[in-house]
Design a protein around this motif. Structure first.
Motif, short mmCIF file in Angstrom:
data_model
loop_
_atom_site.label_atom_id
_atom_site.label_comp_id
_atom_site.label_asym_id
_atom_site.label_seq_id
_atom_site.Cartn_x
_atom_site.Cartn_y
_atom_site.Cartn_z
N ASN A 501 -2.47 -33.39 26.92
CA ASN A 501 -1.73 -32.82 25.78
C ASN A 501 -2.26 -33.29 24.44
O ASN A 501 -1.62 -33.09 23.41
N LEU A 502 -3.45 -33.92 24.42
CA LEU A 502 -4.08 -34.32 23.16
C LEU A 502 -5.58 -34.08 23.27
O LEU A 502 -6.22 -34.59 24.19
N MET A 503 -6.10 -33.32 22.33
CA MET A 503 -7.52 -32.99 22.33
C MET A 503 -8.19 -33.65 21.13
O MET A 503 -7.72 -33.52 20.00
N VAL A 504 -9.28 -34.38 21.39
CA VAL A 504 -10.08 -34.98 20.34
C VAL A 504 -11.27 -34.05 20.10
O VAL A 504 -12.13 -33.90 20.97
N SER A 505 -11.32 -33.43 18.92
CA SER A 505 -12.37 -32.46 18.65
C SER A 505 -13.58 -33.08 17.96
O SER A 505 -14.68 -32.54 18.05
N GLN A 506 -13.39 -34.22 17.27
CA GLN A 506 -14.53 -34.88 16.64
C GLN A 506 -14.22 -36.35 16.46
O GLN A 506 -13.23 -36.72 15.83
N ALA A 507 -15.08 -37.19 17.03
CA ALA A 507 -14.94 -38.64 16.89
C ALA A 507 -16.33 -39.25 16.79
O ALA A 507 -17.22 -38.92 17.59
N THR A 508 -16.53 -40.12 15.81
CA THR A 508 -17.79 -40.85 15.73
C THR A 508 -17.83 -41.88 16.85
O THR A 508 -16.82 -42.11 17.55
N ARG A 682 -10.56 -36.52 14.33
CA ARG A 682 -9.95 -35.21 14.49
C ARG A 682 -9.30 -35.10 15.86
O ARG A 682 -9.99 -35.10 16.89
N MET A 683 -7.98 -35.01 15.87
CA MET A 683 -7.22 -34.85 17.10
C MET A 683 -6.16 -33.78 16.87
O MET A 683 -5.61 -33.65 15.78
N VAL A 684 -5.87 -33.02 17.91
CA VAL A 684 -4.86 -31.98 17.83
C VAL A 684 -4.07 -31.97 19.13
O VAL A 684 -4.64 -32.12 20.22
#
Length: 828
Positions: A501-508, A682-684
């Motif tokens: 139920n949590l998507m990380v779209s961009q992480a360094t 970035r998480m949604v």
């Protein structure tokens, strides 16, 4: 002479005008003309709005946008070709306040902002907006009203972002350079560029936008220079196209492509109705020829009569189109502020002429029949023959023409046509086989059912046409309703099962380590973790992306922006290879790509083609060696472009990662701490993604609902047309039955049986067609197996079948009101 033709045609038209077949023919023309004209008016109105929007919300004469700053030499060159230049910097961040958080598009400006236009702000939520001479001072942040409500913050309070404490001092009402983000749902905030280093943001996460004031000659110089020296950058100017112009062009194409369905149904109705009015055309032409008139006169009168029919319905069509266009503009005005209803006369005239040309193609078999046949043949019309097949070819020609004009996605067109043809083939096979088998099995039995099957078998060609028309209408209704009902629920269940139920779209890399550490502390499992880097596709087979001679598509629009490039040695578990070969483990060749099949189809790519990518300001040519598609069951994180892992040894560039997690309710309250340390992470949530999907689905629902209403109108016309076409044969049947002493109630019972058989065959064909269409779309677009709700599906089919039977009985009841003598006269 021509005046006599018009007078004779007008008299002939007026005599036929109130006949049921002619009324149905006009209704068919009205529905199609209203649809096409409304679509054209709406599309042109939106494009006109976008053109004006470009002039007012670009904030400059030219805007150059890219993910890294211009070098000193590049900046000097741009400055020399412009009158003034202003830099703004944007980044996606997460603002936190107490227990609230919100994703935001953060823009950093200086004292010279704005370059063109007015910046409007207010000192309270809902307060009067006033022009502001420059952007925020250092230490301040200006929020839009939605963001204030979402964070629960008040003016005068501070917000922490990284190491900076920023004072909320104003509400942003209008930004003159909002064009690039003006039609998305991102919330907005403004800060001073001097505060940007305090946010602890990585430079590679910042997007640079250069606002340029330039005259016409300088604009052309900048365009030419950007194509030569900055192919990965995006350039927009006031004399160019709006960023959303291609998107709305594709929306128009999709709706236009959907009109194939309407024209297919109209072709069935027109073919059925032609069986009635063609005989009248033949008789009239034969009478004229027997009195010494030439064939050309008969054709000329027929053409004039056809044109008078179109002119007579044109006022009604224009009124309905204008009202429907006005309603659509009202719905879209909630999204596009300032969108006004207006009539564009040139596209209106073009649409009218285009639809009339299509109707003329439908009419060609009639005119050719009048030209080729003799007087004797005109009085004794033969069924079938070349004219029969010519009418079918005319329908195919019309459908092919519409597909050619509107199709911008070969895959979508193929799926739609395949689903329709599959449903038609199934219904033809079912009608012929069931009627033949039923008639043979009941040949030795007595009763109404055997007799009804026998009569339907004797008219199997006409009944098959009727079944196809009814079944296709039912299939289209089921298909549109299925899309609205099933797709959202299916996608949500799949994402929750495989993605969490949590998507990380961009992480360094640093952010991913912090996220992994936080997940370990909270005993949360990271379900997926896939690295990627950003790249820009600039050319296909050495041809610049902007110069490709292809239709606009989602793939082309996405590839014009930075895309995620993933690397992996083995084929990912949620992908499968459909063409070419994945790279071998011992290969030394790293300039290989596997491209998603939909991208290959949209761009017309093939194995062996080359893609030129810019990675970290370096241009690299890759060869397409494989094509992959998504395979369900192992998470939904997939990539359009994938390369061998040797790529990261050859290209020195920052890496990012996508991931997914499953959080428990108690974990959500701890996310603000993580975001406060890493605001650019970035998480949604699945809930937010679902809300966005539902918002989109609401708009799609309105479009499909209007489309469904037209399908229902044409479905009624098709049913009535089939009854009108078979009215003579129904008269023969009823006259025979009544002449043998049976009552009209017996005829009515036979009608009930026939319509129940027709509706049942059509219903089963519709169910089969819907299942095929669902499998095609779900498998192609989502790689999922379509699992319909059979109780709902059968219930809907039952309602449609009962409605069809009731409508058929009501429409055909007038044939039972006559006596035996009149029925015999009708049969003769």
């Amino acid at each position: 002479m021509f005046g006599q033709y018009i007078q004779l045609a007008a008299q002939f038209y007026w005599q036929q005008r109130q006949q049921p077949a002619q009324r149905l023919y006009r209704y068919t023309q009205v529905v199609l003309m209203v649809f096409i004209i409304t679509l054209s008016l709406t599309a042109n109105n939106i494009q006109s709005y976008l053109s004006k929007n470009l002039q007012s919300l670009l904030g400059a004469d030219v805007v150059i946008s890219q993910s890294q700053p211009l070098s000193a030499a590049q900046l000097a060159k741009v400055t020399a070709m412009s009158d003034e230049i202003l830099l703004t910097q944007q980044l996606n961040s997460t603002l936190t306040h107490q227990q609230h958080w919100q994703r935001v598009r953060l823009k950093a400006v200086n004292a010279n902002y704005p370059l063109q236009g007015q910046l409007l702000t207010s000192h309270s939520v809902g307060g009067p907006a006033k022009p502001t001479a420059s952007g925020p001072n250092s230490g301040e942040i200006w929020l839009e009203s939605r963001l204030v409500a979402s964070l629960g913050v008040s003016l005068g309070q501070t917000i922490d972002i990284g190491d900076a404490k920023l004072l909320v001092s104003r509400i942003v009402t209008h930004e003159p350079d909002r064009l690039m983000e003006g039609h998305n749902v991102d919330m907005r905030a403004l800060i001073n560029r001097a505060d940007l280093p305090l946010l602890s943001q990585s430079d590679d996460l910042i997007h640079y936008r250069y606002l340029i004031k330039a005259n016409s000659q300088q604009t052309q110089q900048l365009i030419h220079w950007q194509r030569q020296h900055l192919p990965a950058a995006q350039l927009h100017h006031k004399r160019g196209n709006h960023p959303l112009a291609l998107f709305w062009k594709r929306t128009e194409n999709v709706l236009g492509l959907a009109s194939i369905i309407l024209f297919f149904m109209a072709a069935i109705a027109i073919d059925l109705l032609s069986q009635v009015h063609v005989k009248q055309e033949q008789y009239f032409s034969a009478v004229c020829m027997s009195l010494g008139a030439s064939r050309q006169m008969g054709i000329a009168v027929s053409c004039c009569k056809w044109l008078l029919g179109l002119l007579s319905i044109l006022p009604l069509v224009l009124i309905l189109s204008a009202l429907l266009h006005y309603w659509i503009m009202g719905q879209l005005s909630h999204t596009f502020v300032g969108l006004n209803w207006q009539i564009h006369w040139q596209p209106l005239l073009q649409s009218v002429l285009a639809v009339w040309a299509i109707f003329a193609i439908f009419q060609i078999p009639v005119w050719l029949m009048l030209y080729r046949n003799s007087v004797a043949l005109l009085f004794n019309r033969q069924e079938g023959g070349a004219n029969h097949w010519l009418s079918k070819l005319s329908a195919v020609a019309v459908l092919s023409l519409i597909a050619l004009i509107y199709s911008d996605n070969a895959l979508l067109t193929t799926m739609m046509v395949t689903a329709i043809l599959s449903a038609i083939v199934l219904m033809i096979a079912m009608s012929w086989s069931l009627l033949s088998i039923g008639e043979r099995l009941t040949a030795r039995l007595s009763g109404l059912l055997p007799f009804a099957l026998f009569m339907m078998k004797q008219r199997i060609v006409s009944k098959s046409t009727q079944i196809i028309g009814v079944g296709l209408c039912a299939f289209l209704l089921l298909f549109t309703l299925m899309l609205l009902r099933d797709i959202g629920a299916t996608m949500q269940v799949y994402q929750r099962q495989h993605d969490g139920n949590l998507m990380v779209s961009q992480a360094t890399q640093v952010q991913m380590q912090a996220l992994q550490q936080w997940a370990d502390e909270q005993q949360i499992t990271v379900r997926q973790h896939k690295p990627y880097l950003y790249a820009n596709v600039v050319a296909v087979n050495q041809t610049a992306l902007a110069n490709l001679d292809i239709q606009p598509s989602d793939s082309l629009a996405t590839l014009s922006r930075p895309i995620r490039l993933h690397w992996q040695q083995q084929v990912p578990s949620n992908n499968r290879i459909v063409a070419g070969q994945w790279w071998q483990a011992d290969t030394k060749q790293w300039q290989q790509l596997s491209v998603e099949q939909e991208v290959m189809t949209d761009l017309g790519l093939a194995i062996g083609d080359s893609l030129s990518l810019i990675i970290n300001n370096r241009s690299i040519d890759f060869t397409i060696t494989a094509s992959h598609v998504f395979r369900p069951g192992h998470g939904s994180i997939t990539f359009w472009l994938q390369a061998p892992p040797e790529l990261i040894d050859q290209v020195q560039v920052r890496h990012y990662a996508m991931a997914s997690l499953e959080l428990q309710p108690q974990h959500w309250s701890q996310l603000p701490q993580l975001w406060q340390q890493h605001p650019s992470l970035r998480m949604v949530s699945l809930q937010e993604m679902t809300q966005r999907f539902d918002t989109t689905l609401v708009m799609i629902t309105k479009v499909i609902s209007g489309f469904t209403a037209m399908i229902i109108l044409l479905a009624i016309i098709v049913i009535l047309a089939s009854i009108s076409a078979l009215q003579g044969k129904e008269g023969v049947k009823n006259s025979l039955i009544i002449s043998f002493g049976f009552s009209r109630a017996t005829c009515q019972q036979l009608n009930v049986i026939e319509w129940l058989v027709t509706a049942s065959i059509a219903a089963f064909g519709a169910i089969a067609g819907t299942s095929i269409a669902g499998q095609l779309i779900y498998q192609s677009q989502f790689s999922l197996s379509y699992q319909p709700d059979w109780v709902w599906l059968l219930s809907t089919v039952t309602v449609i079948a009962v409605s069809v039977t009731a409508l058929g009985l009501i429409a055909s009841r007038h044939s039972l009101r006559r006596d035996v003598r009149s029925l015999y006269q009708q049969a003769q």
